[in-house]
Every structure is written in C-alpha cells, then in structure tokens.
Motif scaffolding. Structure first.
Motif, mmCIF file in Angstrom:
data_model
loop_
_atom_site.group_PDB
_atom_site.id
_atom_site.type_symbol
_atom_site.label_atom_id
_atom_site.label_comp_id
_atom_site.label_asym_id
_atom_site.label_seq_id
_atom_site.Cartn_x
_atom_site.Cartn_y
_atom_site.Cartn_z
ATOM 1 N N LEU A 35 0.821 -1.205 0.000
ATOM 2 C CA LEU A 35 0.000 0.000 0.000
ATOM 3 C C LEU A 35 0.858 1.258 0.000
ATOM 4 C CD1 LEU A 35 -2.741 1.412 0.130
ATOM 5 C CD2 LEU A 35 -2.655 1.178 2.610
ATOM 6 N N ASN A 36 1.862 1.306 0.863
ATOM 7 C CA ASN A 36 2.734 2.476 0.916
ATOM 8 C C ASN A 36 3.540 2.641 -0.366
ATOM 9 O OD1 ASN A 36 1.904 3.281 3.451
ATOM 10 N ND2 ASN A 36 3.493 2.132 4.499
ATOM 11 N N SER A 37 3.982 1.547 -0.951
ATOM 12 C CA SER A 37 4.765 1.659 -2.190
ATOM 13 C C SER A 37 3.883 2.111 -3.354
ATOM 14 C CB SER A 37 5.478 0.344 -2.508
ATOM 15 O OG SER A 37 4.541 -0.661 -2.810
ATOM 16 N N ILE A 38 2.611 1.690 -3.372
ATOM 17 C CA ILE A 38 1.690 2.153 -4.413
ATOM 18 C C ILE A 38 1.422 3.652 -4.234
ATOM 19 C CG2 ILE A 38 -0.704 1.993 -5.239
ATOM 20 C CD1 ILE A 38 -0.505 -1.062 -4.618
ATOM 21 N N ARG A 39 1.276 4.080 -2.998
ATOM 22 C CA ARG A 39 1.100 5.524 -2.735
ATOM 23 C C ARG A 39 2.305 6.317 -3.231
ATOM 24 N NH1 ARG A 39 -1.226 4.953 3.397
ATOM 25 N NH2 ARG A 39 -3.424 4.658 2.822
ATOM 26 N N LYS A 42 2.086 6.694 -6.937
ATOM 27 C CA LYS A 42 1.106 7.728 -7.293
ATOM 28 C C LYS A 42 1.679 9.127 -7.091
ATOM 29 C CE LYS A 42 -3.198 7.075 -5.927
ATOM 30 N NZ LYS A 42 -4.330 6.669 -5.061
ATOM 31 N N ILE A 43 2.378 9.334 -5.982
ATOM 32 C CA ILE A 43 3.000 10.640 -5.716
ATOM 33 C C ILE A 43 4.049 10.948 -6.768
ATOM 34 C CG2 ILE A 43 4.545 11.868 -4.119
ATOM 35 C CD1 ILE A 43 2.947 10.424 -1.844
ATOM 36 N N ASP A 44 4.895 9.965 -7.091
ATOM 37 C CA ASP A 44 5.933 10.172 -8.115
ATOM 38 C C ASP A 44 5.317 10.450 -9.479
ATOM 39 O OD1 ASP A 44 7.876 9.793 -6.192
ATOM 40 O OD2 ASP A 44 8.351 7.741 -6.793
ATOM 41 N N ALA A 45 4.170 9.822 -9.772
ATOM 42 C CA ALA A 45 3.502 10.026 -11.062
ATOM 43 C C ALA A 45 2.864 11.411 -11.158
ATOM 44 C CB ALA A 45 2.442 8.948 -11.275
ATOM 45 N N GLU A 46 2.641 12.051 -10.027
ATOM 46 C CA GLU A 46 2.050 13.394 -10.017
ATOM 47 C C GLU A 46 3.086 14.494 -9.854
ATOM 48 O OE1 GLU A 46 -0.728 12.852 -6.831
ATOM 49 O OE2 GLU A 46 -2.305 12.150 -8.199
ATOM 50 N N ARG A 85 0.173 1.732 -16.077
ATOM 51 C CA ARG A 85 -1.055 2.185 -16.744
ATOM 52 C C ARG A 85 -2.202 2.326 -15.746
ATOM 53 N NH1 ARG A 85 -4.633 -1.918 -17.817
ATOM 54 N NH2 ARG A 85 -3.824 -3.998 -17.419
ATOM 55 N N LYS A 86 -2.200 1.508 -14.690
ATOM 56 C CA LYS A 86 -3.235 1.629 -13.656
ATOM 57 C C LYS A 86 -3.000 2.877 -12.802
ATOM 58 C CE LYS A 86 -4.361 -3.258 -13.422
ATOM 59 N NZ LYS A 86 -4.337 -4.476 -12.608
ATOM 60 N N ILE A 87 -1.746 3.173 -12.517
ATOM 61 C CA ILE A 87 -1.414 4.395 -11.782
ATOM 62 C C ILE A 87 -1.790 5.612 -12.631
ATOM 63 C CG2 ILE A 87 0.489 5.802 -10.877
ATOM 64 C CD1 ILE A 87 -0.174 3.461 -9.036
ATOM 65 N N ALA A 88 -1.500 5.559 -13.921
ATOM 66 C CA ALA A 88 -1.840 6.674 -14.824
ATOM 67 C C ALA A 88 -3.347 6.906 -14.821
ATOM 68 C CB ALA A 88 -1.339 6.385 -16.235
ATOM 69 N N ALA A 89 -4.125 5.841 -14.848
ATOM 70 C CA ALA A 89 -5.582 5.970 -14.834
ATOM 71 C C ALA A 89 -6.052 6.615 -13.530
ATOM 72 C CB ALA A 89 -6.245 4.610 -15.019
ATOM 73 N N MET A 90 -5.423 6.257 -12.412
ATOM 74 C CA MET A 90 -5.785 6.846 -11.118
ATOM 75 C C MET A 90 -5.485 8.335 -11.071
ATOM 76 S SD MET A 90 -4.444 4.166 -8.287
ATOM 77 C CE MET A 90 -4.478 2.412 -8.637
#
Length: 94
Positions: A35-39, A42-46, A85-90
């Motif tokens: 969970l923390n690594s996915i967060r 997401k932060i890095d993608a933004e 691609r899932k992170i991009a969609a989020m």
C-alpha cells in the motif's frame, strides 16, 4: 527467543520501478508494504517534471523481496505489484 511484537516489525519490503522501454529496473527503495509503495508510485507520477510523471505508463512497480532488520538478511522474490497504466488511470481521474 524473539518477542512477537518485534517479529512482526522486523521486515521491510524492497521495491523498484521497472522501465519497460529501457528494459531495466530503477534504484530500489524500501517500504513497509504494498500500500505504501503504491502511494509512493502515485506521488511520483504526479510530481511535475519527473520521468515517472512524463512516462507513467512505461513503468511498473515490482516488489523485489524483503530485508530482515534483525538478521540482516535479504530474501529475494520478484513480483509485480501494480502496472504503470493503472497508476496513470488513477492520476488522470483527479
């Protein structure tokens, strides 16, 4: 004998982004769980101007294994956590 509280908190997970275009992994980082690594992904993608932000769909997040902080041992086990691609969609939903 290791006390149960210590036993539960003795491992941290090791993760890295895999760049499918470059066909190589980025420098590994640690986290206490998926969970923390996915967060973090997401932060890095933004993060404006970052390579992850510019090419999110070309990166995937992998767990590489775990590190036992009491024994100083690394257990390797590479597995996909989430595709870029899932992170991009989020991030596009915002």
């Amino acid at each position: 004998m290791i006390n149960k509280d210590k036993e539960q908190n003795r491992e941290i997970q090791i993760y890295a982004y895999y760049d499918r275009e470059a066909e190589m992994y980025d420098i590994p980082f640690h986290s206490f769980g998926d969970l923390n690594s996915i967060r973090k992904f997401k932060i890095d993608a933004e993060k404006k101007g970052s390579i992850i932000e510019k090419f999110t769909k070309e990166f995937d997040l992998y767990k590489l294994g775990s590190f036992d902080m009491h024994l100083g041992k690394i257990k390797l086990k590479t597995e996909l956590v989430i595709e870029g691609r899932k992170i991009a969609a989020m991030t596009e939903e915002k």
